[in-house]
Scaffold this motif. Sequence first.
Motif, PDB file in Angstrom:
ATOM      1  N   PHE A 169       0.843  -1.204   0.000  1.00 29.00           N
ATOM      2  CA  PHE A 169       0.000   0.000   0.000  1.00 29.00           C
ATOM      3  C   PHE A 169       0.874   1.248   0.000  1.00 29.00           C
ATOM      4  O   PHE A 169       2.087   1.192   0.212  1.00 29.00           O
ATOM      5  N   GLN A 170       0.238   2.364  -0.225  1.00 27.24           N
ATOM      6  CA  GLN A 170       0.892   3.667  -0.146  1.00 27.24           C
ATOM      7  C   GLN A 170       0.261   4.496   0.969  1.00 27.24           C
ATOM      8  O   GLN A 170      -0.967   4.665   0.989  1.00 27.24           O
ATOM      9  N   GLU A 225       4.271   1.734   2.048  1.00 26.60           N
ATOM     10  CA  GLU A 225       5.376   2.643   1.777  1.00 26.60           C
ATOM     11  C   GLU A 225       4.957   4.051   2.192  1.00 26.60           C
ATOM     12  O   GLU A 225       4.083   4.650   1.555  1.00 26.60           O
ATOM     13  N   ASN A 226       5.553   4.547   3.247  1.00 26.90           N
ATOM     14  CA  ASN A 226       5.225   5.881   3.770  1.00 26.90           C
ATOM     15  C   ASN A 226       6.463   6.769   3.689  1.00 26.90           C
ATOM     16  O   ASN A 226       7.351   6.687   4.527  1.00 26.90           O
ATOM     17  N   ASP A 227       6.526   7.600   2.649  1.00 28.67           N
ATOM     18  CA  ASP A 227       7.693   8.454   2.408  1.00 28.67           C
ATOM     19  C   ASP A 227       8.950   7.580   2.335  1.00 28.67           C
ATOM     20  O   ASP A 227       9.030   6.699   1.509  1.00 28.67           O
ATOM     21  N   GLN A 228       9.901   7.823   3.232  1.00 39.30           N
ATOM     22  CA  GLN A 228      11.141   7.051   3.211  1.00 39.30           C
ATOM     23  C   GLN A 228      11.124   5.890   4.207  1.00 39.30           C
ATOM     24  O   GLN A 228      12.169   5.345   4.554  1.00 39.30           O
ATOM     25  N   MET A 248       4.569 -15.710  13.304  1.00 42.05           N
ATOM     26  CA  MET A 248       4.672 -14.357  12.754  1.00 42.05           C
ATOM     27  C   MET A 248       5.750 -13.518  13.455  1.00 42.05           C
ATOM     28  O   MET A 248       6.434 -12.710  12.820  1.00 42.05           O
ATOM     29  N   LYS A 249       5.909 -13.701  14.729  1.00 39.16           N
ATOM     30  CA  LYS A 249       6.914 -12.932  15.478  1.00 39.16           C
ATOM     31  C   LYS A 249       8.312 -13.259  14.958  1.00 39.16           C
ATOM     32  O   LYS A 249       9.145 -12.359  14.755  1.00 39.16           O
ATOM     33  N   GLU A 250       8.571 -14.558  14.723  1.00 34.56           N
ATOM     34  CA  GLU A 250       9.882 -14.974  14.228  1.00 34.56           C
ATOM     35  C   GLU A 250      10.092 -14.526  12.786  1.00 34.56           C
ATOM     36  O   GLU A 250      11.203 -14.154  12.391  1.00 34.56           O
ATOM     37  N   LEU A 251       8.992 -14.537  11.998  1.00 28.81           N
ATOM     38  CA  LEU A 251       9.094 -14.126  10.603  1.00 28.81           C
ATOM     39  C   LEU A 251       9.450 -12.637  10.503  1.00 28.81           C
ATOM     40  O   LEU A 251      10.315 -12.234   9.710  1.00 28.81           O
ATOM     41  N   VAL A 252       8.810 -11.828  11.303  1.00 29.50           N
ATOM     42  CA  VAL A 252       9.097 -10.392  11.311  1.00 29.50           C
ATOM     43  C   VAL A 252      10.538 -10.153  11.747  1.00 29.50           C
ATOM     44  O   VAL A 252      11.251  -9.307  11.183  1.00 29.50           O
ATOM     45  N   LYS A 253      10.972 -10.910  12.721  1.00 28.68           N
ATOM     46  CA  LYS A 253      12.343 -10.746  13.232  1.00 28.68           C
ATOM     47  C   LYS A 253      13.374 -11.053  12.140  1.00 28.68           C
ATOM     48  O   LYS A 253      14.428 -10.418  12.064  1.00 28.68           O
ATOM     49  N   GLU A 254      13.068 -12.024  11.238  1.00 29.97           N
ATOM     50  CA  GLU A 254      13.969 -12.367  10.138  1.00 29.97           C
ATOM     51  C   GLU A 254      14.016 -11.277   9.074  1.00 29.97           C
ATOM     52  O   GLU A 254      15.057 -11.020   8.466  1.00 29.97           O
ATOM     53  N   VAL A 255      12.865 -10.624   8.853  1.00 30.84           N
ATOM     54  CA  VAL A 255      12.736  -9.671   7.752  1.00 30.84           C
ATOM     55  C   VAL A 255      13.241  -8.272   8.114  1.00 30.84           C
ATOM     56  O   VAL A 255      13.794  -7.561   7.264  1.00 30.84           O
ATOM     57  N   LEU A 256      13.067  -7.841   9.343  1.00 34.08           N
ATOM     58  CA  LEU A 256      13.372  -6.467   9.739  1.00 34.08           C
ATOM     59  C   LEU A 256      14.817  -6.027   9.480  1.00 34.08           C
ATOM     60  O   LEU A 256      15.045  -4.856   9.150  1.00 34.08           O
ATOM     61  N   PRO A 257      15.823  -6.897   9.595  1.00 32.41           N
ATOM     62  CA  PRO A 257      17.193  -6.438   9.305  1.00 32.41           C
ATOM     63  C   PRO A 257      17.367  -5.896   7.884  1.00 32.41           C
ATOM     64  O   PRO A 257      18.240  -5.063   7.643  1.00 32.41           O
ATOM     65  N   ILE A 258      16.523  -6.344   6.947  1.00 29.93           N
ATOM     66  CA  ILE A 258      16.615  -5.872   5.561  1.00 29.93           C
ATOM     67  C   ILE A 258      16.358  -4.368   5.487  1.00 29.93           C
ATOM     68  O   ILE A 258      16.920  -3.656   4.654  1.00 29.93           O
ATOM     69  N   ILE A 259      15.500  -3.857   6.371  1.00 29.80           N
ATOM     70  CA  ILE A 259      15.153  -2.425   6.346  1.00 29.80           C
ATOM     71  C   ILE A 259      15.658  -1.697   7.600  1.00 29.80           C
ATOM     72  O   ILE A 259      15.185  -0.609   7.921  1.00 29.80           O
ATOM     73  N   GLY A 266      10.834   0.336   9.324  1.00 31.76           N
ATOM     74  CA  GLY A 266      12.227   0.716   9.178  1.00 31.76           C
ATOM     75  C   GLY A 266      12.445   1.574   7.945  1.00 31.76           C
ATOM     76  O   GLY A 266      11.503   2.161   7.411  1.00 31.76           O
ATOM     77  N   GLU A 267      13.696   1.622   7.472  1.00 35.41           N
ATOM     78  CA  GLU A 267      14.046   2.466   6.330  1.00 35.41           C
ATOM     79  C   GLU A 267      13.589   1.826   5.018  1.00 35.41           C
ATOM     80  O   GLU A 267      13.498   0.604   4.894  1.00 35.41           O
ATOM     81  N   ARG A 268      13.380   2.673   4.029  1.00 40.22           N
ATOM     82  CA  ARG A 268      12.941   2.179   2.725  1.00 40.22           C
ATOM     83  C   ARG A 268      14.169   1.805   1.882  1.00 40.22           C
ATOM     84  O   ARG A 268      14.459   2.400   0.845  1.00 40.22           O
TER      85      ARG A 268
END
Length: 399
Positions: free
Chosen positions: A306-307, A335-338, A354-365, A380-382
């Motif tokens: 979404f935007q 996607e909210n600005d940056q 879901m908690k573990e899945l989010v924990k794996e993905v967050l380092p990417i941003i 996190g960051e875009r």
Amino acid sequence: MIESKLYYQEPYKKEFTTRLKSQMKDEDGNWYVLLHATTFYPTGGGQPFDTGTLNGCRVVNVEEVDGEIRHYLSQKLEQEPGSEVEGKIDWSRRFDHMQQHAGQHILSAAFVETTGYETISFHLGKDLLTIDLNTEEISQQQIEQVEDLANSIILENRPIDTIWVTQEEINKYPLRKKLSVSENIRLVIIPDFDYNGCGGTHPSSTGAVSVIKILDWERQKNKTRVYFVCGNRVRNQLHVKHHILKEVGQLVSSSESLLVNTIQHLLIKNSEGEKEKANLKEQLLHFEARELVQTHEEKNIVSNVFQNRSIQELQKLARLIVAENEDAVVLLVTENDQQLQLVFAKGTNSHTNMKELVKEVLPIINGKGGGNESQAQGGGERTVSGEELVKNTISKLGL
């Protein structure tokens, strides 16, 4: 020394001539002069200093330091010590302070006489005055009684006398509060009403105060702070409030007498409109959830980017989706600005954490987040697009 303080002898004196005693800089490099006599009042007793000019040079501050009255100037005087100088005070500022200070005496005495509450501190500000009373509670009725008494004293136009007394003479007077000095004692007296030690400037009668208006009051820990104005400040307050009321009346197309009812009616309509808007938004989220489930019905992964959507909306949308499809794994990103924000959720038949899945993905941003096994969120960051983040997450699911 008292004789050199012309503001005590002649508080209505606007101009004076005296001789320059000395001129020097303080430790901060500011020029100040000492005079043989002055009508400039220095900061003290809750009253601000006078401003004005000395030989045309602006007086920007006046302080009494070690028994000497320093007149701080905007620049150095050209005259040498011993020269004659002419002083002019800003009379509108001085008279305002005289009105406010005398008004405070009257109001504080009215509180004592009407309620028994004593004033424990006083502040004379640029626009408002405050006194702190030794009580935690005060009623509207008490405020009105005090204000009525104070203004009746003003209308009686009682004299305001000042006298100098010794320590031995103090017992002759029913002082409102204990004195803070033991020598050079100056009493300000409103006969049969208020007797108070004070070093400020005051008008010669209560009538000069014109009027007192209490604007508000509030509890401050174990005391009550009262906000008020006197004299010309009441007119200024009235002017401002009248201007505001007039503008508000024009905005809502209402006369001043009906303004409260009109605004109450508008607030009710606005509240009803907000409720209707919330209901419509809720319905739209339900439709959106069903549409996303139908779009992804071949797989149990429901994802979308979404935007500029709030994370609260995504959380609600995720809950609606898993209610529609208990086998679903929901991956929603906005996607909210940056910034990128995400909400992951699962239906009751899914075994993905879901908690573990989010924990794996967050380092990417370079993000942070949290949640539980059923639903988690973060942001996190875009650093990548929302689509790339979703694809990366699906790959981690191995589906």
